[in-house]
Design a protein around this motif. Structure first.
Motif, mmCIF file in Angstrom:
data_model
loop_
_atom_site.group_PDB
_atom_site.id
_atom_site.type_symbol
_atom_site.label_atom_id
_atom_site.label_comp_id
_atom_site.label_asym_id
_atom_site.label_seq_id
_atom_site.Cartn_x
_atom_site.Cartn_y
_atom_site.Cartn_z
ATOM 1 N N TYR A 386 0.843 -1.201 0.000
ATOM 2 C CA TYR A 386 0.000 0.000 0.000
ATOM 3 C C TYR A 386 0.882 1.255 0.000
ATOM 4 O O TYR A 386 0.610 2.224 -0.724
ATOM 5 N N ASN A 387 1.927 1.224 0.791
ATOM 6 C CA ASN A 387 2.828 2.386 0.850
ATOM 7 C C ASN A 387 3.496 2.666 -0.488
ATOM 8 O O ASN A 387 3.960 3.781 -0.730
ATOM 9 N N GLN A 388 3.555 1.671 -1.368
ATOM 10 C CA GLN A 388 4.190 1.845 -2.678
ATOM 11 C C GLN A 388 3.169 1.951 -3.810
ATOM 12 O O GLN A 388 3.534 1.874 -4.982
ATOM 13 N N LEU A 389 1.897 2.177 -3.460
ATOM 14 C CA LEU A 389 0.858 2.256 -4.489
ATOM 15 C C LEU A 389 1.119 3.398 -5.467
ATOM 16 O O LEU A 389 0.939 3.235 -6.686
ATOM 17 N N ASP A 390 1.534 4.550 -4.969
ATOM 18 C CA ASP A 390 1.797 5.682 -5.872
ATOM 19 C C ASP A 390 2.864 5.329 -6.908
ATOM 20 O O ASP A 390 2.767 5.706 -8.075
ATOM 21 N N LYS A 391 3.880 4.596 -6.459
ATOM 22 C CA LYS A 391 4.928 4.173 -7.398
ATOM 23 C C LYS A 391 4.378 3.174 -8.413
ATOM 24 O O LYS A 391 4.770 3.179 -9.585
ATOM 25 N N ALA A 392 3.481 2.295 -7.974
ATOM 26 C CA ALA A 392 2.880 1.324 -8.889
ATOM 27 C C ALA A 392 2.044 2.033 -9.945
ATOM 28 O O ALA A 392 2.023 1.638 -11.121
ATOM 29 N N ILE A 393 1.348 3.097 -9.548
ATOM 30 C CA ILE A 393 0.576 3.901 -10.513
ATOM 31 C C ILE A 393 1.535 4.610 -11.464
ATOM 32 O O ILE A 393 1.302 4.687 -12.676
ATOM 33 N N GLU A 394 2.637 5.095 -10.929
ATOM 34 C CA GLU A 394 3.661 5.732 -11.763
ATOM 35 C C GLU A 394 4.262 4.738 -12.750
ATOM 36 O O GLU A 394 4.482 5.068 -13.929
ATOM 37 N N ASN A 395 4.528 3.503 -12.294
ATOM 38 C CA ASN A 395 5.054 2.466 -13.190
ATOM 39 C C ASN A 395 4.111 2.213 -14.351
ATOM 40 O O ASN A 395 4.533 2.087 -15.505
ATOM 41 N N ALA A 396 2.814 2.116 -14.040
ATOM 42 C CA ALA A 396 1.814 1.892 -15.096
ATOM 43 C C ALA A 396 1.757 3.082 -16.037
ATOM 44 O O ALA A 396 1.624 2.917 -17.258
ATOM 45 N N GLY A 397 1.882 4.274 -15.488
ATOM 46 C CA GLY A 397 1.856 5.474 -16.322
ATOM 47 C C GLY A 397 2.977 5.506 -17.336
ATOM 48 O O GLY A 397 2.795 5.954 -18.470
ATOM 49 N N LYS A 398 4.139 4.991 -16.967
ATOM 50 C CA LYS A 398 5.268 4.955 -17.901
ATOM 51 C C LYS A 398 4.973 4.055 -19.099
ATOM 52 O O LYS A 398 5.567 4.208 -20.162
ATOM 53 N N LEU A 399 4.069 3.089 -18.897
ATOM 54 C CA LEU A 399 3.715 2.160 -19.976
ATOM 55 C C LEU A 399 2.458 2.600 -20.720
ATOM 56 O O LEU A 399 1.983 1.884 -21.612
ATOM 57 N N GLY A 400 1.913 3.767 -20.348
ATOM 58 C CA GLY A 400 0.771 4.302 -21.083
ATOM 59 C C GLY A 400 -0.577 4.107 -20.438
ATOM 60 O O GLY A 400 -1.609 4.436 -21.036
ATOM 61 N N PHE A 401 -0.610 3.573 -19.215
ATOM 62 C CA PHE A 401 -1.888 3.384 -18.529
ATOM 63 C C PHE A 401 -2.284 4.670 -17.806
ATOM 64 O O PHE A 401 -1.431 5.461 -17.409
ATOM 65 N N THR A 402 -3.581 4.865 -17.634
ATOM 66 C CA THR A 402 -4.098 6.130 -17.117
ATOM 67 C C THR A 402 -5.104 5.882 -15.993
ATOM 68 O O THR A 402 -5.405 4.739 -15.637
ATOM 69 N N ASN A 403 -5.629 6.992 -15.465
ATOM 70 C CA ASN A 403 -6.770 6.954 -14.539
ATOM 71 C C ASN A 403 -6.462 6.176 -13.262
ATOM 72 O O ASN A 403 -7.324 5.516 -12.689
ATOM 73 N N GLY A 404 -5.224 6.246 -12.810
ATOM 74 C CA GLY A 404 -4.889 5.606 -11.542
ATOM 75 C C GLY A 404 -4.693 4.109 -11.620
ATOM 76 O O GLY A 404 -4.675 3.423 -10.585
ATOM 77 N N ALA A 405 -4.537 3.578 -12.835
ATOM 78 C CA ALA A 405 -4.220 2.150 -12.969
ATOM 79 C C ALA A 405 -2.826 1.895 -12.411
ATOM 80 O O ALA A 405 -1.908 2.701 -12.595
ATOM 81 N N ALA A 406 -2.666 0.766 -11.732
ATOM 82 C CA ALA A 406 -1.378 0.452 -11.100
ATOM 83 C C ALA A 406 -0.818 -0.844 -11.649
ATOM 84 O O ALA A 406 -1.548 -1.835 -11.801
ATOM 85 N N LEU A 407 0.473 -0.832 -11.928
ATOM 86 C CA LEU A 407 1.199 -2.064 -12.225
ATOM 87 C C LEU A 407 2.322 -2.172 -11.209
ATOM 88 O O LEU A 407 3.299 -1.406 -11.249
ATOM 89 N N TYR A 408 2.147 -3.099 -10.290
ATOM 90 C CA TYR A 408 3.200 -3.302 -9.304
ATOM 91 C C TYR A 408 4.438 -3.866 -9.993
ATOM 92 O O TYR A 408 4.342 -4.575 -10.993
ATOM 93 N N PRO A 409 5.616 -3.541 -9.469
ATOM 94 C CA PRO A 409 6.861 -3.950 -10.127
ATOM 95 C C PRO A 409 7.143 -5.442 -9.956
ATOM 96 O O PRO A 409 6.706 -6.074 -8.998
ATOM 97 N N MET A 410 7.870 -5.975 -10.916
ATOM 98 C CA MET A 410 8.344 -7.354 -10.787
ATOM 99 C C MET A 410 9.459 -7.429 -9.746
ATOM 100 O O MET A 410 9.552 -8.371 -8.979
ATOM 101 N N VAL A 411 10.287 -6.407 -9.740
ATOM 102 C CA VAL A 411 11.421 -6.330 -8.812
ATOM 103 C C VAL A 411 11.498 -4.903 -8.309
ATOM 104 O O VAL A 411 11.427 -3.960 -9.106
ATOM 105 N N THR A 412 11.644 -4.741 -7.018
ATOM 106 C CA THR A 412 11.719 -3.381 -6.505
ATOM 107 C C THR A 412 12.428 -3.316 -5.166
ATOM 108 O O THR A 412 12.538 -4.310 -4.454
ATOM 109 N N MET A 413 12.880 -2.124 -4.843
ATOM 110 C CA MET A 413 13.325 -1.782 -3.502
ATOM 111 C C MET A 413 12.405 -0.727 -2.888
ATOM 112 O O MET A 413 12.117 -0.770 -1.704
#
Length: 767
Positions: A386-413
């Motif tokens: 949950y604390n990394q949700l904003d980053k997951a939304i940002e990750n999805a945005g880099k791939l062209g997703f919009t409207n608060g869609a989230a793609l959690y990372p495969m690998v992350t710190m």
């Protein structure tokens, strides 16, 4: 052939005999950790042979710039490297001026290592003859304190066997280390300060880019035959290394010992300008306890861990050793004490894979931590996402997703995607589903729904938005399809309509919509807060549902099974049994092109869906799919045997279930995949626990009750395990003659046993 040099023992990992070619493997297998730090089992003394030096601090990483020949939009800018931290175990030994080095000794005998899992320590002993003719015995005991988790301790003893000699002991701390795994051969640490104060020493260094600061400290004392020797050390310092030299004359038959307390304090937990002060405080605590006192706290702390987490197996030492090794390493890697941390696939045992968080945590580890600790530990792992949700939304945005869609990372710190392989980074999107499933699994097991209105619903909505946008409407099929993905079977890339991915997408959307409705009905204030934040409308949910209700699943009428992906039957379907054994493992023998065109499955894929959603399929469905897919599965992922063991047990195929169990529990001990020198497979170890508790024990949650359908391999006389279910600790004891289940405490609990309601009696109930 698998390695077989680890001696079977119920409570210890034991190696006898010095073989230079297995040093790196043993450095992995005998690794130690305490949740806050860990280290490979490197020798304390100098070693010129092949070695993989590794010490690690939880949460400290370096963003190593991605190294690729091409660049695509959305590609991660860096790979998060698990950092090889400053080395504090070093103790160089000179006898009559010559360096002790097992690689150059003329003989090494009675070499023995022991990793005592019951008490949490590593011991190494040997006798050696040095080139100068000196014969000596070394006994080195080391542990990382669970109680004082910024500190570790070493007792290193040298006994002279054939003559008097001058012995020089040179303990040091060294920040001038390098990662074995680096893209650009950079150093990741910059030295800041080297200070010494009597028998204490401090080296402070900071990571480049991420700016973590760590003070590595030590304090040393010397005894001869148990009597304290008041020696003033000679200090030598460079910009990133501090050593203390102690020299004393030792008589033949006498023993000189150095007691070294050392460890790390970091800017994650202390103010940077007060790190040395913090280090002194740690040293004050542990030196007051003394080596024996700190070791006793270690034994007590591990006894408390084992009281809840232990699984006993009667009549099969290798199986017993395997499960305890897995449980031990899991508890060394993650204790639940710090919700900023997570469970990396190599833990503190190596650098491969990088990152600290994979989908393994949600799919495999959460069940272990829920059942062997308490719900707060599992809740912390969910809160981490949950604390990394904003980053997951940002990750999805880099791939062209919009409207608060989230793609959690495969690998992350830190929530940002940092995986370096495009077919994983962009395509292995099923990881989103594992995170949603973990929320469901947590609520199902703990009965704690509060996480969902507080945090979880926002995660579920963002994931549902991703799946809605990621699906494509196929006019050809008149269904929604999901194109260009990689499922859990990474031996197929860029495929269309991976069954597991499509099924997860449908389930995630439905589960998110169900929880929106529940929270609207029962948690009005939370609903209003969340809707204001995410701007979700009924119309949007209706669009989600169109995707879920019309999801396409590839199916073979001929085989009566869901297909792993659209093109699976186009492959040349030669089973693993008909594959030349000399070609195994295929990931080390074949080209990637050949693997991708083969039918071979790295790990459970379609069957992973049958594991997650067992209640949605019949036993006959499972049987057909297991019989179709398992013969093509090479199990070259550490995450594969445990799932197949559980499913084989469901199908009453106990010999097969046992074989898979032994493979998952001894994956590293027996080095099935020929890669243990790189580090251990920590996250799959939780799957080993599942294979006993969920597989043989048949534990499930049904209608809010704990359910068991126990089975036992023919090779075992019996087994026991404990689970913490909604603050009731149950002990399950299964023998060839039957099953008894009791509750630690004074309250009975109603459970299901083999489908019938039963009462688990309170062990402490008074009449």
């Amino acid at each position: 052939m698998n390695q077989d040099y680890i001696i079977p023992d119920n409570w210890s990992i034991i190696e006898e005999g010095f073989e230079p070619e297995r040093v790196c493997s043993s450095e992995s297998l005998f690794s130690i950790g305490n949740g806050a730090m860990g280290q490979r089992a490197n020798f304390e003394e100098y070693y010129s042979g092949n070695t993989f030096q590794g010490s690690y601090i939880a949460g400290v990483y370096y963003p190593d710039k991605t190294k690729v020949g091409w660049w695509k939009n959305g590609y991660p800018e860096y790979f998060a490297k698990v950092l090889n931290a400053p080395n504090w175990i070093g103790i160089n030994v000179k006898v009559n001026g010559e360096m002790l080095d097992l690689n150059t000794c003329t003989s090494v005998t009675e070499f023995r290592r022991e990793l005592n899992m019951k008490e949490g320590w590593h011991n190494r002993t040997f006798k050696a003859t040095m080139p100068n003719g000196i014969e000596l015995k070394v006994d080195a005991l080391r542990f990382l304190s669970l109680q004082e988790d910024e500190a570790g301790a070493i007792k290193y003893s040298v006994t002279l066997l054939n003559s008097d000699a001058e012995v020089t002991l040179i303990p040091y701390v060294d920040a001038g280390i390098e990662n074995k795994d680096t893209n650009w051969e950079e150093k990741f640490w910059e030295p800041l300060a080297v200070n010494e104060n009597g028998v204490r020493g401090f080296v402070t260094a900071r990571t480049l880019k991420t700016k973590y600061t760590a003070c590595t400290f030590m304090s040393n004392s010397i005894t001869v035959d148990g009597e304290v020797k008041e020696l003033t050390p000679v200090a030598e310092a460079t910009k990133d290394l501090l050593s203390h030299t102690y020299t004393t004359s030792v008589a033949k038959g006498s023993t000189v010992s150095i007691y070294k307390f050392a460890g790390y304090v970091t800017s994650m937990n202390h103010e940077v300008e007060k790190l040395e002060e913090a280090a002194n405080a740690v040293l004050d605590t542990v030196t007051t306890l003394g080596f024996d006192g700190l070791l006793q706290t270690q034994k007590d702390a591990w006894a408390k861990v084992w009281e809840m987490a232990d699984i006993t197996i009667d009549g099969d030492v290798k199986a017993q050793q395997g499960i305890r090794f897995n449980i031990f390493q899991l508890n060394q890697t993650y204790t639940g004490a710090d919700d900023r941390l997570n469970i990396g696939p190599k833990g503190f045992t190596g650098e491969k894979y990088g990152g600290s968080t994979y989908w393994d945590t949600e799919a495999y580890c959460i069940p272990f931590y829920m059942a062997t600790k308490d719900e707060n530990v599992a809740r912390s792992l969910l809160k981490y996402r949950y604390n990394q949700l904003d980053k997951a939304i940002e990750n999805a945005g880099k791939l062209g997703f919009t409207n608060g869609a989230a793609l959690y990372p495969m690998v992350t710190m830190n929530g940002e995607e940092c995986h370096n392989e495009w077919e994983i980074t962009f395509e292995e999107i099923h990881r989103n589903g594992a995170i949603a499933f973990a929320i469901f699994n947590y609520v199902r097991y703990t009965g704690d729904y509060s996480y969902v209105p507080e945090m979880g619903l926002e995660v579920l909505i963002a994931i549902a938005r991703f799946w809605h946008q990621r699906a494509t409407f196929s006019t050809n099929r008149n269904k929604y399809v999901i194109l260009g993905v990689t499922g859990p079977n990474e031996y197929e890339n860029n495929v269309n309509n991976n069954f597991y991915t499509n099924y997860l997408a449908q389930w995630c959307i439905n589960y998110a919509a169900e929880n929106v409705a529940k929270i609207k009905e029962e948690y009005g204030d939370d609903y209003a807060r969340i809707m204001e934040k995410v701007a979700l409308t009924d119309a949007e949910i209706s669009e989600w549902k169109k995707v879920a209700d019309n999801m396409y699943f590839p199916y073979s009428e001929e085989h009566n099974v869901f297909l792993q992906q659209d093109g699976f039957l186009d492959k040349e379907l030669i089973t693993v049994a008909d594959l030349d054994k000399s070609q195994r493992p295929i990931n080390q023998k074949w080209s990637w092109d050949r693997i991708l065109r083969s039918p071979y499955i790295k790990q459970a894929d379609t069957l992973q869906g049958f594991y997650f959603f067992e209640d949605q399929f019949s036993k006959e469905d499972l049987k057909r799919h297991f019989d179709f897919y398992e013969p093509f599965t090479v199990h070259e992922s550490s995450l594969s045997p445990c799932v197949h063991s559980i499913q084989a047990a469901v199908l009453d195929r106990m010999e097969q279930a046992y074989t898979f169990y032994l493979r998952t529990s001894r994956l590293d001990l027996d080095d099935y995949n020929k890669e243990v020198h790189e580090g251990l497979h920590i996250t799959s170890m939780a799957g080993t626990w599942m294979s006993v508790v969920e597989g043989f024990g048949g534990m499930r949650v049904k209608d809010g009750m704990l359910s068991f359908e126990p089975k036992i391999p023919a090779q075992w006389n019996g087994y026991t395990f404990k689970v913490n279910f909604r603050n009731h600790v149950l002990k399950v004891n299964v023998t060839q003659g039957g099953t008894t289940i009791t509750v630690d405490g004074d309250q009975d609990l109603t459970i299901l046993l083999n489908g019938e309601k039963a009462t688990a009696k309170a062990a402490l109930k008074t009449i």
